[in-house]
Design a protein around this motif. Structure first.
Motif, PDB file in Angstrom:
ATOM      1  N   PRO A 119      21.295 -53.586  46.933  1.00 29.06           N
ATOM      2  CA  PRO A 119      20.144 -52.323  47.133  1.00 29.06           C
ATOM      3  C   PRO A 119      19.781 -52.181  48.866  1.00 29.06           C
ATOM      4  N   ILE A 146      18.521  -8.566  41.044  1.00 32.32           N
ATOM      5  CA  ILE A 146      18.694 -10.103  41.420  1.00 32.32           C
ATOM      6  C   ILE A 146      17.450 -10.434  41.856  1.00 32.32           C
ATOM      7  N   LYS A 148      14.598 -13.034  40.199  1.00 25.58           N
ATOM      8  CA  LYS A 148      14.232 -14.151  40.683  1.00 25.58           C
ATOM      9  C   LYS A 148      12.743 -14.624  40.395  1.00 25.58           C
ATOM     10  N   LEU A 172      10.832 -17.199  38.702  1.00 25.79           N
ATOM     11  CA  LEU A 172       9.702 -17.875  39.227  1.00 25.79           C
ATOM     12  C   LEU A 172       8.337 -17.901  38.271  1.00 25.79           C
ATOM     13  N   GLU A 219       2.929 -49.493  29.997  1.00 25.25           N
ATOM     14  CA  GLU A 219       2.202 -48.435  29.935  1.00 25.25           C
ATOM     15  C   GLU A 219       2.128 -47.546  28.834  1.00 25.25           C
ATOM     16  N   HIS A 264      15.245 -57.886  45.814  1.00 25.69           N
ATOM     17  CA  HIS A 264      14.911 -57.861  44.367  1.00 25.69           C
ATOM     18  C   HIS A 264      16.142 -58.012  43.393  1.00 25.69           C
ATOM     19  N   SER A 275       3.112 -46.369  38.333  1.00 28.88           N
ATOM     20  CA  SER A 275       2.034 -47.096  37.488  1.00 28.88           C
ATOM     21  C   SER A 275       0.544 -46.343  37.700  1.00 28.88           C
ATOM     22  N   TYR A 276       0.366 -45.813  38.773  1.00 31.66           N
ATOM     23  CA  TYR A 276      -1.039 -45.404  39.001  1.00 31.66           C
ATOM     24  C   TYR A 276      -1.239 -43.798  38.590  1.00 31.66           C
ATOM     25  N   THR A 287      -4.608 -43.246  37.253  1.00 30.37           N
ATOM     26  CA  THR A 287      -5.866 -43.533  37.937  1.00 30.37           C
ATOM     27  C   THR A 287      -6.016 -42.884  39.176  1.00 30.37           C
ATOM     28  N   MET A 294      21.255  -5.587  43.619  1.00 25.40           N
ATOM     29  CA  MET A 294      20.403  -6.242  44.418  1.00 25.40           C
ATOM     30  C   MET A 294      18.951  -6.402  44.164  1.00 25.40           C
ATOM     31  N   GLN A 347      14.485 -49.732  50.993  1.00 25.66           N
ATOM     32  CA  GLN A 347      13.948 -51.129  50.584  1.00 25.66           C
ATOM     33  C   GLN A 347      12.534 -51.013  51.172  1.00 25.66           C
ATOM     34  N   ARG A 362      -6.354 -50.368  34.420  1.00 26.69           N
ATOM     35  CA  ARG A 362      -6.822 -48.844  34.169  1.00 26.69           C
ATOM     36  C   ARG A 362      -7.581 -49.048  32.738  1.00 26.69           C
ATOM     37  N   THR A 371      -0.820 -52.977  35.975  1.00 24.58           N
ATOM     38  CA  THR A 371      -1.648 -51.755  36.360  1.00 24.58           C
ATOM     39  C   THR A 371      -2.447 -50.996  35.002  1.00 24.58           C
ATOM     40  N   LEU A 406      -1.401 -46.952  26.506  1.00 27.71           N
ATOM     41  CA  LEU A 406      -1.550 -45.449  25.861  1.00 27.71           C
ATOM     42  C   LEU A 406      -1.796 -45.765  24.646  1.00 27.71           C
ATOM     43  N   MET A 430      13.354 -14.134  48.934  1.00 25.67           N
ATOM     44  CA  MET A 430      13.293 -15.453  48.354  1.00 25.67           C
ATOM     45  C   MET A 430      14.010 -16.328  49.246  1.00 25.67           C
TER      46      MET A 430
END
Lengths: 289, 535
Positions: free
Chosen positions: A149, B4, B8, B12, B241, B411, A250-251, A254, B1, A235, B266, B262, B245, A27
Motif C-alpha cells: 500500500p 437532452i 438532464k 437531476l 457498528e 498496516h 466510524s464517526y 457522532t 438539443m 498512507q 457512541r 467508536t 446499532l 450543464m
C-alpha cells in the motif's frame, strides 16, 4: 464531388458552432464553473487556511464546524477544511498523472494493434480480452495488494486496469481510418508508417479520445478514493479524500462532518468532470448537429 | 438539443428527490424504534414477570465444539470447566478440582476432584474422565502446556495424581486456560475429536446455526449454583457498528466492547446504556528491532520512549477501552511486578538530547535528523484491523516528527503481522501482549519474547537467559519473586519494549441487565452471566 463539398461544409458548421454551443449547454457550463472553482480553491489552499492538514491536536478532537475550523476537526483534531483542500491536490494530481499514463499506454498500443494488424493485432487483442474479463476493481485491488500500500502503487494498479478500454477503442477507430482514401494514397506515395500514424491517423482520433478521457477522470478519482478507502492508497498522514472518508467512517453518527466534506468534494469533482465530458460528447456527436 | 437538456434537468431532479427520500426513510425508521421502545416500557409497567432470557451480540461464531481448538475463545468458559480455574479477579480458584497440592520435589501434583458433579449428558465427573481428557490433550492441542507430564494416575475415583518429568512450580496455573477444559468422555470420537459440546459448565449448548446464532440453556445442576438466566442467545454480528446499532435498537441486550472503539464511545452517551469495565490481563506493546537499523542504539530507543506521551493520548483516544501504561504488566500481575521500576516518562527535551548524544543531527534543516548522510526514517508495523493501534499510531507518528524522526506506518493483516514479528521484519512493531494466558507470567519470558530459544524473541542476553531458566526450575516462592523482578528490571533498563496501554475488558449493555460482573481474564469474560439477572 458532391460528397466532398458536403464534408467541408459540415466541418465549417462544426467549428463555427463550437463556442456558441458550449455556452448553450448549461450543464456543461455548470461543470466547468464547479471544476474551475475547486481547482482554484485547492491551488490557493495555503492562502485560505493557516491550519496544517497533518497537525494532530488531541484537545480539539471531533469539533463541529467553527470559525477556526470551517469544516470541523477529525478524530485526531486535524482541520478538515485544510485536509479537504490539500487532499484535493493529491486526488486530482494523481488522477491526472494516471490519466496521462493510461492515455500513453492505451493510445500507443491501440495504434500499434490497429495499424499493424495480423499476428500482433491478434495477440494484443487476446491479452486485452483476458484483462477485460477480470472485474476491474478486483484486479486493481490485487495489484495494489501485491505491490504494497502506497500512492505510487495505487497509481500503477489503476493504470494497469484502465488502459485496456482505450487501446480497444483506438484500435477500432484506426481500423476504419486505415481504409480511408487519404491514408491509402499517403501509403502508396511512400510516406513512412510513423508519419502516417502521427500525421493522418492520430489527429483524426484525438477528439473522441479527449471526450472519453474527460468522462474517465471522474471514475479514476473514484477508483483511487476507493482504494485509499480500503487502506491501499494514500498512507497516513497524507490527506486524501478516500482515506479521509475511511478515517471518519466510524464517526458517521457522532461527527458526520468528518466524512461529509471529503465525500461532498468527491461528488462535486466527479460530477463536474462527467458534466463536462457529456457536454464535449454532445459537441462532437455528429447526430446533434 | 432541447430534449437532452430537459432529460438532464429531469434526472437531476430525480436524484435530488431520491436523496431526499432516503433521508425521510431514515427518519421514519427512527420514529418506529422509538415507539417500539415506549411500548415495551408500557408492558413492563404491567408487571409481567420478565423472562430471564438475554440476547448477546457476539463478534465471533461458536465455530466448533472443541474447547481445545475450534471453539471461540470467549464462550468456552460458559459450557466447560477446568480442573483449576481463574476467578473474576484472576486468582486461582477451585474448578473441577476442589483442592490440590504439589509434592516436595515439585514433580507430583495431587488433585482432589469435586464430587457429585455431572456432565450435561449425565455422565459423572471422576478421575477417569479427567485422565481421558488429559491424555488426549497431551497428544493434541495441549501439547505445549502439558509437555512436562510423565504420567496421569487415577488414585481413586476422586483423586488424581499427575507425575511430571521435571518440577513445574506453575503447573496449577498451566491448567487454567480454557483450551484445557474438561469434556465429557462420551463427546470424544476415536481420534480424540470433540463431536458434541458436553461439559460441566453453567450453561448447556442448545442449538447452533452456523454464522447466525447459538443458544444456551442453563444447567440446573451446575455445581456453582444454578444461574438465574434461563436462556442465552448469542447473535453473531461480526461488525462492531452493526452490533452497536442492534443494541441501540433493542435487538440485543449486551455486547462486548472488544474491537468496537467508536461504537462504545457512541453508546456510552445514550441514556439507557451502561458500561461495565475492568482492567484486563493483556497490554499492547511496541517492540523495537534491537538487532539492526537505528534502534540498535539503546539511546535512540530511549529517545522514542521519552517522546511519546502515552499518559496523555491513551485516555483521550481510547477512553474506556484502555488504561495508560503503569508498569511492565497490567495490574492483574501486581504480585509479580517490580514496583521499583518505572516506565520512561514523557520528556521531549531529554529525547532530543539522547538523539543528539547518539549522533543524530538535523544537518539539512528539513526537520528530519541525519547521521552519516542517512535520514532517521523508521517504520512502525501494526495490525490493519486494529482500530486502537491505528488511531494511536497516527498520533505517535506526529509526536515522533517533533523530535525529528520520520515514521512510516505499515498496516499488515494479522497473519502477515505475526510473520513480520517472527522474521524481525520491522523497525518498530505494535502488537498485543499475548503469551500471558494465566495468572503466572513465567511462561511469558521463556516462550514469549525474552529468551533466546523462543521463536518470538525480541531482546535476549546471557544474563537474562540464565535468570529465566533459573526461574523455571525454582520452587522457592521468595526466590521466584526476586527473579521475576530482576528479569523485568533488566528488560526495562534496555528499553526493547514500550508499554502502550493496558487493555480493559468492556461490556456494554442495556440498563435492564443487572448484576453483570466483569472478569479480569479475557477468556472468562462471559462467566459473569452466571449471576446476571434481567429486570
Amino acid at each position: 464531388m458532391e460528397h466532398k463539398i458536403n464534408l467541408t461544409q459540415q466541418v465549417k458548421t462544426y467549428k463555427s458552432l463550437n463556442i456558441h454551443k458550449v455556452f448553450k449547454d448549461k450543464m456543461a457550463l455548470v461543470g466547468c464553473v464547479v471544476l474551475i472553482l475547486v481547482l482554484l480553491l485547492t491551488a490557493m489552499a495555503p492562502l485560505l487556511t493557516r491550519n496544517d492538514p497533518v497537525k494532530v491536536d488531541l484537545m480539539e478532537r471531533l469539533n463541529p464546524p467553527s470559525r477556526t475550523y470551517p469544516m470541523g476537526t477529525d478524530h485526531l483534531g486535524r482541520c478538515i477544511f485544510a485536509r479537504t483542500l490539500y487532499g484535493g491536490r493529491v486526488s486530482m494530481t494523481i488522477a491526472i498523472i494516471v490519466l496521462i499514463i493510461i492515455l500513453t499506454i492505451g493510445v500507443s498500443i491501440g495504434l500499434l494493434s490497429g495499424y499493424m494488424g495480423g499476428f500482433i493485432d491478434n495477440f494484443i487483442m487476446r491479452v486485452i480480452d483476458i484483462l477485460l474479463a477480470f472485474p476491474g476493481l478486483i484486479l486493481a485491488l490485487a495489484i495494489a495488494g501485491i505491490l504494497g500500500p502506497n500512492l505510487m502503487n495505487t497509481m500503477i494498479a489503476v493504470a494497469a486496469v484502465q488502459w485496456v478500454g482505450y487501446a480497444r477503442i483506438v484500435r477500432g477507430m484506426v481500423l476504419s481510418i486505415k481504409e480511408k482514401d487519404y491514408v491509402k494514397i499517403a501509403s502508396t506515395s511512400g510516406t513512412s508508417h510513423t508519419s502516417i500514424i502521427l500525421r493522418h491517423i492520430l489527429p483524426n482520433i484525438i477528439s473522441p479520445i479527449i471526450v472519453l478521457a474527460t468522462l474517465d477522470v471522474g471514475s479514476i478519482i473514484l477508483r483511487i478514493a476507493g482504494l485509499s478507502f480500503l487502506g491501499l492508497g494514500a498512507q497516513p498522514p497524507t490527506p486524501e479524500w478516500g482515506a479521509m472518508i475511511n478515517d471518519g467512517r466510524s464517526y458517521i453518527q457522532t461527527a458526520p462532518w468528518v466524512i461529509f466534506f471529503p465525500g461532498a468534494a468527491i461528488l462535486l469533482v466527479v460530477m463536474a468532470f462527467n458534466l463536462i465530458g457529456d457536454g464535449l460528447r454532445d459537441l462532437y456527436d455528429p447526430k446533434s448537429v | 438539443m432541447k430534449h437532452i437538456v430537459f432529460k438532464k434537468y429531469f434526472s437531476l431532479i430525480m436524484i435530488i428527490f431520491l436523496m431526499g427520500s432516503v433521508f425521510l426513510v431514515g427518519c421514519q425508521s427512527g420514529e418506529d424504534i422509538e415507539s417500539a421502545s415506549t411500548e415495551s416500557v408500557k408492558s413492563e409497567g404491567l408487571e409481567i414477570i420478565t423472562p430471564q432470557h438475554i440476547i448477546i451480540g457476539e463478534q465471533f461464531d461458536l465455530r466448533g465444539y472443541d474447547p481445545g481448538s475450534s471453539m471461540s475463545d470467549f464462550v468456552r468458559a460458559l459450557i466447560y470447566n477446568n480442573l483449576v480455574e481463574l476467578n473474576m479477579d484472576f486468582e486461582k480458584s477451585p474448578g473441577l478440582a476442589e483442592s490440590w497440592e504439589m509434592s516436595e520435589d515439585g514433580k507430583t501434583w495431587t488433585f482432589q476432584l469435586r464430587e457429585n458433579v455431572l456432565f450435561h449428558d449425565g455422565t459423572p465427573w471422576d478421575a477417569d474422565a479427567a485422565k481421558i481428557n488429559l491424555e488426549i490433550r497431551r497428544e493434541g492441542t495441549g501439547k505445549g502446556w502439558l509437555s512436562a507430564v510423565e504420567e496421569v494416575e487415577v488414585v481413586n475415583t476422586h483423586t488424581l495424581a499427575i507425575h511430571l518429568k521435571e518440577p513445574v512450580y506453575t503447573f496449577d496455573s498451566d491448567l487454567t486456560p480454557p483450551f484445557l477444559a474438561m469434556v465429557s468422555p462420551n463427546a470424544f470420537d476415536k481420534e480424540g475429536n470433540v463431536t458434541e459440546a458436553i461439559g460441566t459448565g453453567p450453561f448447556k449448548l442448545e442449538s447452533w446455526t452456523k454464522d447466525s446464532e447459538f443458544i444456551m440453556k442453563r444447567n440446573e445442576d451446575y455445581f456453582g449454583g444454578t444461574p438465574t438466566l434461563e436462556k442465552l442467545t448469542f447473535k453473531v454480528i461480526p461488525d462492531a457498528e452493526t452490533r452497536a446499532l442492534a443494541l441501540q435498537a433493542g435487538e440485543i441486550d449486551m455486547m462486548s466492547g472488544r474491537e468496537a472503539l467508536t461504537a462504545v464511545q457512541r453508546l456510552k452517551s445514550l441514556p439507557n446504556m451502561k458500561i461495565v469495565k475492568k482492567m484486563g490481563q493483556t497490554s499492547e506493546l511496541i517492540f523495537f528491532n534491537v538487532y539492526e537499523g537505528p534502534f540498535e542504539d539503546a539511546r535512540v530507543r530511549q529517545a522514542v520512549a521519552h517522546a511519546i506521551d502515552f499518559n496523555d493520548i491513551v485516555p483521550k483516544l481510547l477512553e474506556d477501552l484502555a488504561e495508560a501504561p503503569s508498569n511492565f504488566f497490567a495490574e492483574a500481575y501486581n504480585s509479580f511486578m517490580n514496583n521499583d521500576t518505572t516506565l520512561p516518562q514523557y520528556n521531549v527535551e531529554k529525547a532530543k538530547s539522547l538523539l543528539d548524544e547518539a549522533g543524530w543531527q538535523d544537518v539539512s534543516g528539513d526537520g528530519i535528523l541525519e547521521k552519516n548522510g542517512q535520514q532517521l526514517k523508521v517504520k512502525l508495523t501494526l495490525g490493519a484491523s486494529n482500530e486502537e493501534d491505528k488511531i494511536l499510531s497516527a498520533v505517535i507518528q506526529n509526536q515522533l516528527s517533533e523530535i525529528g524522526i520520520d515514521l512510516e506506518l505499515v498496516h499488515l493483516e494479522s497473519g502477515a503481522l505475526r510473520e513480520a514479528l517472527v522474521e524481525k521484519n520491522y523497525d518498530m512493531i505494535m502488537i498485543g501482549q499475548w503469551l500471558v494466558p494465566h495468572d503466572d507470567p513465567t511462561n511469558h519470558y521463556l516462550r514469549g519474547y525474552w529468551h533466546s530459544d523462543s521463536t518470538y524473541s525480541i531482546y535476549t542476553s546471557p544474563e537474562l537467559d540464565a535468570s529465566i531458566e533459573k526461574l523455571h526450575i525454582s520452587l522457592d516462592t521468595e526466590e521466584r519473586l526476586n527473579l521475576h523482578r530482576k528479569i523485568q528490571a533488566e528488560i526495562l533498563e534496555n528499553t526493547p519494549v514500550l508499554v502502550v496501554f493496558h487493555r480493559n475488558n468492556v461490556m456494554v449493555m442495556n440498563e435492564k441487565v443487572e448484576n453483570f460482573e466483569i472478569s479480569t481474564g479475557t477468556w472468562q469474560i462471559f462467566r459473569g452471566l452466571v449471576n446476571t439477572t434481567i429486570r
